[in-house]
Design a protein around this motif. Structure first.
Motif, PDB file in Angstrom:
ATOM      1  N   GLU A   1      -2.364 -28.482 -11.723  1.00  0.00           N
ATOM      2  CA  GLU A   1      -0.484 -27.979 -12.741  1.00  0.00           C
ATOM      3  C   GLU A   1       0.076 -27.333 -11.859  1.00  0.00           C
ATOM      4  O   GLU A   1      -0.047 -27.085 -10.684  1.00  0.00           O
ATOM      5  CB  GLU A   1      -1.709 -26.999 -13.298  1.00  0.00           C
ATOM      6  N   GLN A   2       0.855 -27.420 -12.155  1.00  0.00           N
ATOM      7  CA  GLN A   2       2.326 -27.010 -11.876  1.00  0.00           C
ATOM      8  C   GLN A   2       3.143 -26.439 -12.859  1.00  0.00           C
ATOM      9  O   GLN A   2       3.412 -26.982 -14.131  1.00  0.00           O
ATOM     10  CB  GLN A   2       2.801 -27.980 -11.354  1.00  0.00           C
ATOM     11  N   VAL A   3       4.084 -25.933 -12.550  1.00  0.00           N
ATOM     12  CA  VAL A   3       5.203 -24.775 -12.647  1.00  0.00           C
ATOM     13  C   VAL A   3       6.062 -24.431 -12.188  1.00  0.00           C
ATOM     14  O   VAL A   3       5.814 -24.103 -10.515  1.00  0.00           O
ATOM     15  CB  VAL A   3       4.611 -23.380 -13.549  1.00  0.00           C
ATOM     16  N   TRP A   4       7.270 -24.710 -12.598  1.00  0.00           N
ATOM     17  CA  TRP A   4       8.645 -24.071 -11.793  1.00  0.00           C
ATOM     18  C   TRP A   4       9.169 -23.029 -12.395  1.00  0.00           C
ATOM     19  O   TRP A   4       9.151 -22.641 -13.513  1.00  0.00           O
ATOM     20  CB  TRP A   4       9.978 -25.529 -11.465  1.00  0.00           C
ATOM     21  N   GLY A   5       9.975 -22.133 -12.029  1.00  0.00           N
ATOM     22  CA  GLY A   5      10.613 -21.206 -12.711  1.00  0.00           C
ATOM     23  C   GLY A   5      12.075 -20.222 -11.520  1.00  0.00           C
ATOM     24  O   GLY A   5      11.531 -21.149 -10.301  1.00  0.00           O
ATOM     25  N   PHE A   6      12.124 -19.344 -12.290  1.00  0.00           N
ATOM     26  CA  PHE A   6      12.740 -18.687 -10.453  1.00  0.00           C
ATOM     27  C   PHE A   6      11.737 -17.552 -10.806  1.00  0.00           C
ATOM     28  O   PHE A   6      11.471 -16.772 -11.523  1.00  0.00           O
ATOM     29  CB  PHE A   6      14.328 -18.203 -11.784  1.00  0.00           C
ATOM     30  N   VAL A   7      11.744 -16.958  -9.810  1.00  0.00           N
ATOM     31  CA  VAL A   7      11.622 -15.336  -9.098  1.00  0.00           C
ATOM     32  C   VAL A   7      12.344 -14.726  -9.224  1.00  0.00           C
ATOM     33  O   VAL A   7      13.017 -14.363  -9.357  1.00  0.00           O
ATOM     34  CB  VAL A   7      11.001 -15.422  -7.908  1.00  0.00           C
ATOM     35  N   ARG A   8      11.578 -13.588 -10.819  1.00  0.00           N
ATOM     36  CA  ARG A   8      12.242 -12.496 -11.446  1.00  0.00           C
ATOM     37  C   ARG A   8      12.546 -11.408 -10.218  1.00  0.00           C
ATOM     38  O   ARG A   8      12.993 -10.706 -10.132  1.00  0.00           O
ATOM     39  CB  ARG A   8      11.970 -12.540 -12.683  1.00  0.00           C
ATOM     40  N   GLU A   9      11.218 -10.651  -9.633  1.00  0.00           N
ATOM     41  CA  GLU A   9      10.676 -10.207  -9.282  1.00  0.00           C
ATOM     42  C   GLU A   9       9.250 -10.087  -8.326  1.00  0.00           C
ATOM     43  O   GLU A   9       8.380 -10.794  -8.165  1.00  0.00           O
ATOM     44  CB  GLU A   9      10.352  -8.228 -10.661  1.00  0.00           C
ATOM     45  N   VAL A  10       9.728  -9.134  -7.200  1.00  0.00           N
ATOM     46  CA  VAL A  10       8.611  -9.521  -6.310  1.00  0.00           C
ATOM     47  C   VAL A  10       7.882  -8.128  -5.799  1.00  0.00           C
ATOM     48  O   VAL A  10       8.316  -7.211  -6.077  1.00  0.00           O
ATOM     49  CB  VAL A  10       9.235  -9.573  -4.660  1.00  0.00           C
TER      50      VAL A  10
ATOM     51  N   ARG B   1      15.239 -20.402  -7.118  1.00  0.00           N
ATOM     52  CA  ARG B   1      14.085 -21.181  -7.757  1.00  0.00           C
ATOM     53  C   ARG B   1      12.501 -22.145  -7.313  1.00  0.00           C
ATOM     54  O   ARG B   1      12.976 -22.015  -5.961  1.00  0.00           O
ATOM     55  CB  ARG B   1      14.477 -22.841  -8.051  1.00  0.00           C
ATOM     56  N   VAL B   2      11.507 -22.152  -7.987  1.00  0.00           N
ATOM     57  CA  VAL B   2      10.192 -21.854  -6.778  1.00  0.00           C
ATOM     58  C   VAL B   2       9.466 -23.424  -7.763  1.00  0.00           C
ATOM     59  O   VAL B   2       9.508 -23.565  -9.042  1.00  0.00           O
ATOM     60  CB  VAL B   2       9.695 -21.287  -6.089  1.00  0.00           C
ATOM     61  N   LYS B   3       8.888 -23.759  -7.038  1.00  0.00           N
ATOM     62  CA  LYS B   3       7.330 -24.869  -7.941  1.00  0.00           C
ATOM     63  C   LYS B   3       6.022 -24.251  -7.157  1.00  0.00           C
ATOM     64  O   LYS B   3       5.585 -23.836  -5.435  1.00  0.00           O
ATOM     65  CB  LYS B   3       7.760 -26.202  -6.859  1.00  0.00           C
ATOM     66  N   CYS B   4       5.258 -24.026  -8.825  1.00  0.00           N
ATOM     67  CA  CYS B   4       3.692 -23.121  -8.402  1.00  0.00           C
ATOM     68  C   CYS B   4       2.664 -24.627  -7.988  1.00  0.00           C
ATOM     69  O   CYS B   4       3.163 -24.900  -8.818  1.00  0.00           O
ATOM     70  CB  CYS B   4       3.934 -22.380  -8.907  1.00  0.00           C
ATOM     71  N   ASN B   5       2.331 -24.745  -7.336  1.00  0.00           N
ATOM     72  CA  ASN B   5       0.700 -26.005  -7.471  1.00  0.00           C
ATOM     73  C   ASN B   5      -0.394 -24.621  -8.005  1.00  0.00           C
ATOM     74  O   ASN B   5      -0.465 -23.617  -7.232  1.00  0.00           O
ATOM     75  CB  ASN B   5       1.004 -26.629  -6.257  1.00  0.00           C
ATOM     76  N   ILE B   6      -0.682 -24.511  -8.914  1.00  0.00           N
ATOM     77  CA  ILE B   6      -1.808 -23.450  -9.208  1.00  0.00           C
ATOM     78  C   ILE B   6      -3.468 -23.933  -9.407  1.00  0.00           C
ATOM     79  O   ILE B   6      -3.680 -25.324  -9.674  1.00  0.00           O
ATOM     80  CB  ILE B   6      -1.609 -23.947 -10.999  1.00  0.00           C
ATOM     81  N   HIS B   7      -4.164 -23.257  -8.933  1.00  0.00           N
ATOM     82  CA  HIS B   7      -5.086 -23.639  -8.209  1.00  0.00           C
ATOM     83  C   HIS B   7      -6.195 -22.738  -9.349  1.00  0.00           C
ATOM     84  O   HIS B   7      -7.220 -23.192  -9.330  1.00  0.00           O
ATOM     85  CB  HIS B   7      -5.125 -22.566  -6.985  1.00  0.00           C
ATOM     86  N   SER B   8      -5.993 -21.823  -9.911  1.00  0.00           N
ATOM     87  CA  SER B   8      -6.698 -20.490 -11.059  1.00  0.00           C
ATOM     88  C   SER B   8      -6.185 -19.170 -11.324  1.00  0.00           C
ATOM     89  O   SER B   8      -5.079 -19.610 -11.388  1.00  0.00           O
ATOM     90  CB  SER B   8      -8.100 -20.555 -10.144  1.00  0.00           C
ATOM     91  N   ARG B   9      -6.696 -18.913 -12.099  1.00  0.00           N
ATOM     92  CA  ARG B   9      -6.352 -17.311 -12.463  1.00  0.00           C
ATOM     93  C   ARG B   9      -7.614 -16.415 -12.538  1.00  0.00           C
ATOM     94  O   ARG B   9      -8.621 -16.658 -12.400  1.00  0.00           O
ATOM     95  CB  ARG B   9      -6.045 -17.601 -14.154  1.00  0.00           C
ATOM     96  N   ASP B  10      -6.609 -15.487 -11.874  1.00  0.00           N
ATOM     97  CA  ASP B  10      -7.958 -13.890 -11.213  1.00  0.00           C
ATOM     98  C   ASP B  10      -8.182 -13.411 -12.564  1.00  0.00           C
ATOM     99  O   ASP B  10      -7.689 -13.633 -13.798  1.00  0.00           O
ATOM    100  CB  ASP B  10      -7.468 -13.695 -10.076  1.00  0.00           C
ATOM    101  N   LYS B  11      -8.950 -11.954 -11.582  1.00  0.00           N
ATOM    102  CA  LYS B  11      -9.531 -11.394 -12.995  1.00  0.00           C
ATOM    103  C   LYS B  11      -8.645 -10.280 -13.812  1.00  0.00           C
ATOM    104  O   LYS B  11      -8.615 -10.100 -15.211  1.00  0.00           O
ATOM    105  CB  LYS B  11     -10.604 -10.502 -12.759  1.00  0.00           C
ATOM    106  N   PHE B  12      -6.860 -10.803 -13.299  1.00  0.00           N
ATOM    107  CA  PHE B  12      -6.196  -9.444 -13.755  1.00  0.00           C
ATOM    108  C   PHE B  12      -5.163 -10.692 -14.969  1.00  0.00           C
ATOM    109  O   PHE B  12      -4.329 -10.337 -15.110  1.00  0.00           O
ATOM    110  CB  PHE B  12      -5.471  -9.108 -12.490  1.00  0.00           C
ATOM    111  N   GLY B  13      -5.638 -12.205 -14.864  1.00  0.00           N
ATOM    112  CA  GLY B  13      -4.883 -12.727 -15.207  1.00  0.00           C
ATOM    113  C   GLY B  13      -3.620 -13.849 -14.616  1.00  0.00           C
ATOM    114  O   GLY B  13      -2.943 -14.423 -15.752  1.00  0.00           O
TER     115      GLY B  13
END
Length: 98
Positions: free
Chosen positions: A6-15, A71-83
């Motif tokens: 799974e992948q999502v794209w978007g803008f980094v809003r906050e670090v 803008r970044v692309k995120c290759n998703i591996h999982s969700r952690d216990k914090f969501g």
């Protein structure tokens, strides 16, 4: 990358620190199985940056902050216990300026 990843794209809003950011999701792969919020918290996969109060923590955050507004692309591996999404994050070509 696996074909079914799974992948999502978007803008980094906050670090938040050296390994966690907030992503404003603008698009996602048609193969994604799960819904995503408009904003998702993302933890970088295989990165264990020092906490902000630890030596090197502020520097790690500063380096990741170079992605803020980009803008970044995120290759998703999982969700952690914090969501949070656990992802490989790479800069993506931007089709419009923000």
């Amino acid at each position: 990358m696996k074909k079914s990843q799974e992948q999502v794209w978007g803008f980094v809003r906050e670090v938040h620190d050296g390994d966690t950011l907030t992503l404003q999701v603008t698009s996602r792969s048609s193969r994604n199985r799960y819904p995503y919020e408009v904003e998702e918290r993302v933890r970088l996969r295989d990165v264990n940056a020092p906490e902000l109060h630890e030596a090197g923590g502020r520097l790690a955050k500063t380096r990741l902050a170079a992605l803020e507004g980009r803008r970044v692309k995120c290759n998703i591996h999982s969700r952690d216990k914090f969501g949070r999404l656990i992802c490989d994050v790479v800069p993506a070509p931007s089709d419009y300026a923000r």
